[in-house]
Design a protein around this motif. Sequence first.
Motif, mmCIF file in Angstrom:
data_model
loop_
_atom_site.group_PDB
_atom_site.id
_atom_site.type_symbol
_atom_site.label_atom_id
_atom_site.label_comp_id
_atom_site.label_asym_id
_atom_site.label_seq_id
_atom_site.Cartn_x
_atom_site.Cartn_y
_atom_site.Cartn_z
ATOM 1 N N ASN A 90 -111.077 33.914 -58.676
ATOM 2 C CA ASN A 90 -110.498 32.580 -58.859
ATOM 3 C C ASN A 90 -111.432 31.614 -59.555
ATOM 4 O O ASN A 90 -111.458 30.426 -59.258
ATOM 5 N N GLU A 126 -112.952 29.417 -62.562
ATOM 6 C CA GLU A 126 -112.606 28.694 -63.780
ATOM 7 C C GLU A 126 -113.635 29.113 -64.829
ATOM 8 O O GLU A 126 -114.837 28.978 -64.626
ATOM 9 N N LEU A 127 -113.170 29.686 -65.945
ATOM 10 C CA LEU A 127 -114.112 30.078 -66.992
ATOM 11 C C LEU A 127 -114.654 28.832 -67.671
ATOM 12 O O LEU A 127 -114.116 27.737 -67.500
ATOM 13 N N THR A 145 -109.568 44.965 -56.856
ATOM 14 C CA THR A 145 -109.629 43.974 -55.756
ATOM 15 C C THR A 145 -110.592 44.457 -54.667
ATOM 16 O O THR A 145 -111.324 43.644 -54.094
ATOM 17 N N THR A 156 -103.706 43.536 -74.382
ATOM 18 C CA THR A 156 -104.555 42.865 -73.386
ATOM 19 C C THR A 156 -105.813 42.293 -74.032
ATOM 20 O O THR A 156 -106.195 41.152 -73.781
ATOM 21 N N TYR A 183 -113.726 40.208 -67.098
ATOM 22 C CA TYR A 183 -112.757 39.104 -67.180
ATOM 23 C C TYR A 183 -111.818 39.141 -65.976
ATOM 24 O O TYR A 183 -111.571 38.137 -65.322
ATOM 25 N N ARG A 184 -111.326 40.349 -65.675
ATOM 26 C CA ARG A 184 -110.402 40.482 -64.539
ATOM 27 C C ARG A 184 -111.097 40.192 -63.216
ATOM 28 O O ARG A 184 -110.505 39.590 -62.315
ATOM 29 N N ILE A 218 -106.718 38.411 -73.972
ATOM 30 C CA ILE A 218 -107.953 37.865 -73.386
ATOM 31 C C ILE A 218 -108.699 37.046 -74.430
ATOM 32 O O ILE A 218 -109.159 35.932 -74.164
ATOM 33 N N GLU A 254 -107.154 33.760 -74.829
ATOM 34 C CA GLU A 254 -107.480 32.930 -73.660
ATOM 35 C C GLU A 254 -108.899 32.343 -73.797
ATOM 36 O O GLU A 254 -109.131 31.164 -73.537
ATOM 37 N N LEU A 292 -113.579 38.091 -62.785
ATOM 38 C CA LEU A 292 -113.738 36.630 -62.708
ATOM 39 C C LEU A 292 -112.420 35.966 -62.315
ATOM 40 O O LEU A 292 -112.394 34.999 -61.549
ATOM 41 N N LYS A 293 -111.315 36.514 -62.826
ATOM 42 C CA LYS A 293 -109.988 35.983 -62.458
ATOM 43 C C LYS A 293 -109.717 36.228 -60.974
ATOM 44 O O LYS A 293 -109.193 35.350 -60.273
ATOM 45 N N LEU A 294 -110.070 37.440 -60.505
ATOM 46 C CA LEU A 294 -109.840 37.768 -59.089
ATOM 47 C C LEU A 294 -110.703 36.895 -58.168
ATOM 48 O O LEU A 294 -110.355 36.660 -57.023
#
Length: 319
Positions: free
Chosen positions: A140, A142-143, A4, A170, A133-134, A174, A177, A136-138
């Motif tokens: 927020n 949208e893939l 983060t 994991t 990937y993480r 992923i 996903e 991009l998630k952090l």
Amino acid sequence: MKLTSIVNVILTKDKIGLTYHTSPDGDALGSVLALLQGLRKIGKEAYVISKDLVPENLGFLPFSQEINGMNFKPIEGTDCVITLDCGSVERLSANLADFKGTIINIDHHLSNDKFGEYNYIDISAAATAEIVYRILKLLNLELDENIAKCLYTSLVTDTGSFRHSNATTTTHEIAGELLKYSINHSDIHSRIFDNKTYEKLKLIGVVLSNMYLVQDNKVSVMEITKDMVNKVGITLDDSSDIISFGLQIKGVEAAVLFRESDEAIKVSLRSKKDLDVRKVAEVYGGGGHVKASGVTMKNITISEAKNLILNQIEKEMIL
Ligand SMILES: [Mn+2]
């Protein structure tokens, strides 16, 4: 440093260069191209720095056509360079010697020099793409299909199609996903692996017929000499797929491939179970992972390189 915090640093930057290790593989390219797209989605001026060209079988990756092997260093006004999948400054496909901005080093190699101002090294990640990937998630984000294609390619390459022991729950989660973004996983596998030239396969034939076993048939040794390559008549960019043949032999614990070039001998090492080939590579300034490593040896003949490396493997076997 937490991921983060890394993301928070990235958010303060505007013009961001992305780079990876030389001779970029599926993880290097997939990670950089996925992050490139993500950063653009949040309005960053992101671009790729690469001395290398994209290997032909990875040319299907979205935005890979932006890489022409001519962007050696950060362009004017770049405030941050993010390096992905690379353990040392020397291995970068970028020249950062004159760069005064922030370097963020994101990687999953055990042997990482932590050369960045900020470093995020997660050796439990099967591919650097897991970390991307993480991120991009952090953010927020949208893939989408293009990002998913890049990340999936990274996972496939670095896990040997999900068969290596580095592929975790994991990794599979992923991958599952990513499949939701209507990527054609079968087509991706095919583009990566069933895309060799006829000459390349002929070369593999020559290399295999010259392979031999040492150390109680536990170590398979292969070599690619300049002579072999010339006879088959190709320019060989990547030989990482050849070494895996060495491990396919019953009873073999480790495989080594020596590749001769004008400048140096490139040594690739792989192991099946317990042998730590990273330690072997590190003795001569190389690095990598426990089961996959490499080292470039300069000012040395192929037979001298063989002596040194095979002796070192023997020592490591006893430990
Ligand atoms: Mn990787």
